[in-house]
Enzyme design. Structure first.
Site, mmCIF file in Angstrom:
data_model
loop_
_atom_site.group_PDB
_atom_site.id
_atom_site.type_symbol
_atom_site.label_atom_id
_atom_site.label_comp_id
_atom_site.label_asym_id
_atom_site.label_seq_id
_atom_site.Cartn_x
_atom_site.Cartn_y
_atom_site.Cartn_z
ATOM 1 N N SER A 151 0.856 -1.195 0.000
ATOM 2 C CA SER A 151 0.000 0.000 0.000
ATOM 3 C C SER A 151 0.888 1.239 0.000
ATOM 4 O O SER A 151 2.065 1.178 0.390
ATOM 5 C CB SER A 151 -0.855 0.015 1.266
ATOM 6 O OG SER A 151 -1.418 1.293 1.466
ATOM 7 N N TYR A 164 -1.927 -0.800 10.731
ATOM 8 C CA TYR A 164 -2.190 -1.201 9.332
ATOM 9 C C TYR A 164 -0.981 -0.831 8.463
ATOM 10 O O TYR A 164 -0.491 -1.658 7.681
ATOM 11 C CB TYR A 164 -3.460 -0.523 8.795
ATOM 12 C CG TYR A 164 -3.657 -0.770 7.314
ATOM 13 C CD1 TYR A 164 -3.859 -2.059 6.824
ATOM 14 C CD2 TYR A 164 -3.608 0.283 6.393
ATOM 15 C CE1 TYR A 164 -4.008 -2.303 5.458
ATOM 16 C CE2 TYR A 164 -3.757 0.047 5.030
ATOM 17 C CZ TYR A 164 -3.957 -1.249 4.568
ATOM 18 O OH TYR A 164 -4.097 -1.484 3.222
HETATM 19 N N1 LIG Z 1 -8.804 -0.468 -1.046
HETATM 20 C C1 LIG Z 1 -7.742 0.277 -0.778
HETATM 21 O O1 LIG Z 1 -7.822 1.520 -0.664
HETATM 22 C C2 LIG Z 1 -6.390 -0.374 -0.666
HETATM 23 C C3 LIG Z 1 -5.257 0.430 -0.829
HETATM 24 C C4 LIG Z 1 -3.999 -0.163 -0.705
HETATM 25 C C5 LIG Z 1 -3.885 -1.514 -0.440
HETATM 26 N N2 LIG Z 1 -5.009 -2.261 -0.271
HETATM 27 C C6 LIG Z 1 -4.837 -3.690 0.039
HETATM 28 O O2 LIG Z 1 -5.356 -4.443 -1.030
HETATM 29 C C7 LIG Z 1 -5.844 -5.692 -0.549
HETATM 30 C C8 LIG Z 1 -7.247 -5.902 -1.058
HETATM 31 O O3 LIG Z 1 -8.084 -4.886 -0.527
HETATM 32 P P1 LIG Z 1 -9.501 -4.539 -1.165
HETATM 33 O O4 LIG Z 1 -9.582 -3.078 -1.255
HETATM 34 O O5 LIG Z 1 -9.725 -5.383 -2.358
HETATM 35 O O6 LIG Z 1 -10.448 -5.030 0.057
HETATM 36 P P2 LIG Z 1 -11.906 -5.660 0.079
HETATM 37 O O7 LIG Z 1 -12.739 -5.127 -1.038
HETATM 38 O O8 LIG Z 1 -12.388 -5.465 1.474
HETATM 39 O O9 LIG Z 1 -11.662 -7.221 -0.181
HETATM 40 C C9 LIG Z 1 -11.053 -8.027 0.792
HETATM 41 C C10 LIG Z 1 -11.113 -9.478 0.338
HETATM 42 O O10 LIG Z 1 -10.394 -10.277 1.290
HETATM 43 C C11 LIG Z 1 -11.232 -11.305 1.817
HETATM 44 N N3 LIG Z 1 -10.858 -11.521 3.212
HETATM 45 C C12 LIG Z 1 -10.858 -10.600 4.207
HETATM 46 N N4 LIG Z 1 -10.476 -11.170 5.359
HETATM 47 C C13 LIG Z 1 -10.202 -12.466 5.082
HETATM 48 C C14 LIG Z 1 -9.776 -13.575 5.869
HETATM 49 N N5 LIG Z 1 -9.541 -13.472 7.185
HETATM 50 N N6 LIG Z 1 -9.612 -14.779 5.259
HETATM 51 C C15 LIG Z 1 -9.863 -14.919 3.923
HETATM 52 N N7 LIG Z 1 -10.263 -13.900 3.142
HETATM 53 C C16 LIG Z 1 -10.445 -12.706 3.716
HETATM 54 C C17 LIG Z 1 -12.660 -10.748 1.638
HETATM 55 O O11 LIG Z 1 -13.667 -11.758 1.572
HETATM 56 P P3 LIG Z 1 -14.440 -12.276 2.918
HETATM 57 O O12 LIG Z 1 -14.898 -11.069 3.651
HETATM 58 O O13 LIG Z 1 -15.532 -13.158 2.400
HETATM 59 O O14 LIG Z 1 -13.415 -13.069 3.665
HETATM 60 C C18 LIG Z 1 -12.520 -10.053 0.281
HETATM 61 O O15 LIG Z 1 -12.595 -11.005 -0.750
HETATM 62 C C19 LIG Z 1 -5.711 -5.637 0.972
HETATM 63 O O16 LIG Z 1 -4.544 -6.334 1.344
HETATM 64 C C20 LIG Z 1 -5.586 -4.154 1.265
HETATM 65 O O17 LIG Z 1 -4.854 -3.927 2.439
HETATM 66 C C21 LIG Z 1 -6.256 -1.737 -0.404
#
Ligand SMILES: NC(=O)c1ccc[n+]([C@@H]2O[C@H](COP(=O)([O-])OP(=O)(O)OC[C@H]3O[C@@H](n4cnc5c(N)ncnc54)[C@H](OP(=O)(O)O)[C@@H]3O)[C@@H](O)[C@H]2O)c1
Length: 272
Positions: A151, A164
């Site tokens: 990130s 985080y």
């Molecule tokens: N969105 C942002 O602004 C952003 C920016 C920088 C980096 N990131 C990083 O990018 C990655 C993806 O984020 P995103 O924005 O796509 O988030 P998201 O839309 O909340 O998706 C998270 C995914 O992870 C799964 N998940 C969460 N906890 C889990 C667990 N304990 N075991 C198995 N699966 C789990 C969720 O499904 P379930 O709930 O069904 O488990 C969902 O499929 C993360 O690592 C985040 O830190 C995000």
């Protein structure tokens, strides 16, 4: 955004036949699954909720003839990791994407220690376990790719989302180190470090994000960077935010992040 035919062919040749994706039902992980399905990858989709996994499976199968395995596990649990490894035995996996992750926000000492430790398990421990297992597997077969979700907050301390940001600093540092070790073994490692992206992330992290990119603006740049770079800052906005801080000393970056994250969490203080 969509992958070009040339890019689809490059990815499939270097990292096919199967891709394992954690966090495949929402946001960035889902976008990467959609793009890889369009490139003809077979997919192992991982998340906790079975209904959402089945929805994604049906959606992808309706448009392609790929094979899909779904594994509904919590990656913060050791048994969850064992189940993923078991489900992929005998499968020609060439690509690991560790996208499952979440954030917390607010004053560190007011947070629930339980949630902070769980986040550490999901963002770091599970990612470490899968990267170690598939790193060995890919090195043995002399080919493979690993994408780890870092990130923008990985590059400096970040007040009001301190733990985080620390988990993402871990991911970024791990990726940079193993990218060098694994290169000579035919394995490409990429840290993907986006800024704000519209997804399920902000709700779970209790952050009010503005100027967000969409998952479709970051998915293709991430896949295009695999094998070409060690770190990708996907999207123009992410590049602008990170590059504009490049010459600022680390303490100055922390000050700027205090303002940025302070704004994203202001609603929490207003409630008090
Ligand atoms: N969105 C942002 O602004 C952003 C920016 C920088 C980096 N990131 C990083 O990018 C990655 C993806 O984020 P995103 O924005 O796509 O988030 P998201 O839309 O909340 O998706 C998270 C995914 O992870 C799964 N998940 C969460 N906890 C889990 C667990 N304990 N075991 C198995 N699966 C789990 C969720 O499904 P379930 O709930 O069904 O488990 C969902 O499929 C993360 O690592 C985040 O830190 C995000």
């Amino acid at each position: 955004m969509k992958l070009s035919d040339k890019e689809k062919a490059r990815l499939k040749a270097k990292y096919g036949e199967w891709a394992v994706i954690t966090g495949a039902t929402s946001g960035i992980g889902l976008e990467l699954a959609v793009q890889l399905a369009s490139a003809g990858f077979n997919l192992v989709l991982i998340a906790r909720h079975l209904d959402k996994l089945q929805e994604v499976e049906n959606r992808l199968k309706a448009n392609t003839s790929i094979e899909i395995k779904i594994v509904n596990v919590d990656v913060s649990e050791a048994e969850g990791i064992d189940q993923i490894i078991e489900a992929t035995k005998g499968t020609k996996v060439g690509l690991l994407i560790a996208s499952a992750g979440y954030g917390t926000s607010g004053n560190f000492i007011d947070s629930s220690l339980h949630s902070e430790i769980n986040m550490l398990r999901v963002n770091c421990e599970a990612l470490l376990s899968l990267t170690h297992y598939f790193g060995q597997h890919f090195a043995n077969q002399s080919r493979g790719g690993i994408i780890l979700m870092s990130s923008m907050v990985a590059f400096q301390g970040t007040p009001f989302s301190a733990n985080y940001a620390a988990t993402k600093a871990y991911v970024q540092t791990l990726a940079e180190g193993i990218a060098v070790e694994l290169k000579s073994k035919g394995v490409d490692v990429l840290a993907a470090a986006p800024g704000p992206v519209e997804s399920g992330f902000s709700k779970r992290a209790n952050m009010k994000m503005s100027m967000s990119l969409t998952p479709s603006q970051v998915g293709v740049p991430i896949l295009e960077a695999l094998g070409r770079k060690t770190t990708v800052l996907p999207g123009l906005l992410t590049k602008f935010l990170v590059y504009s801080l490049r010459t600022v000393p680390r303490w100055g970056k922390v000050k700027i992040m205090e303002k940025v994250m302070g704004g994203m969490t202001e609603h929490q203080r207003k409630k008090l």
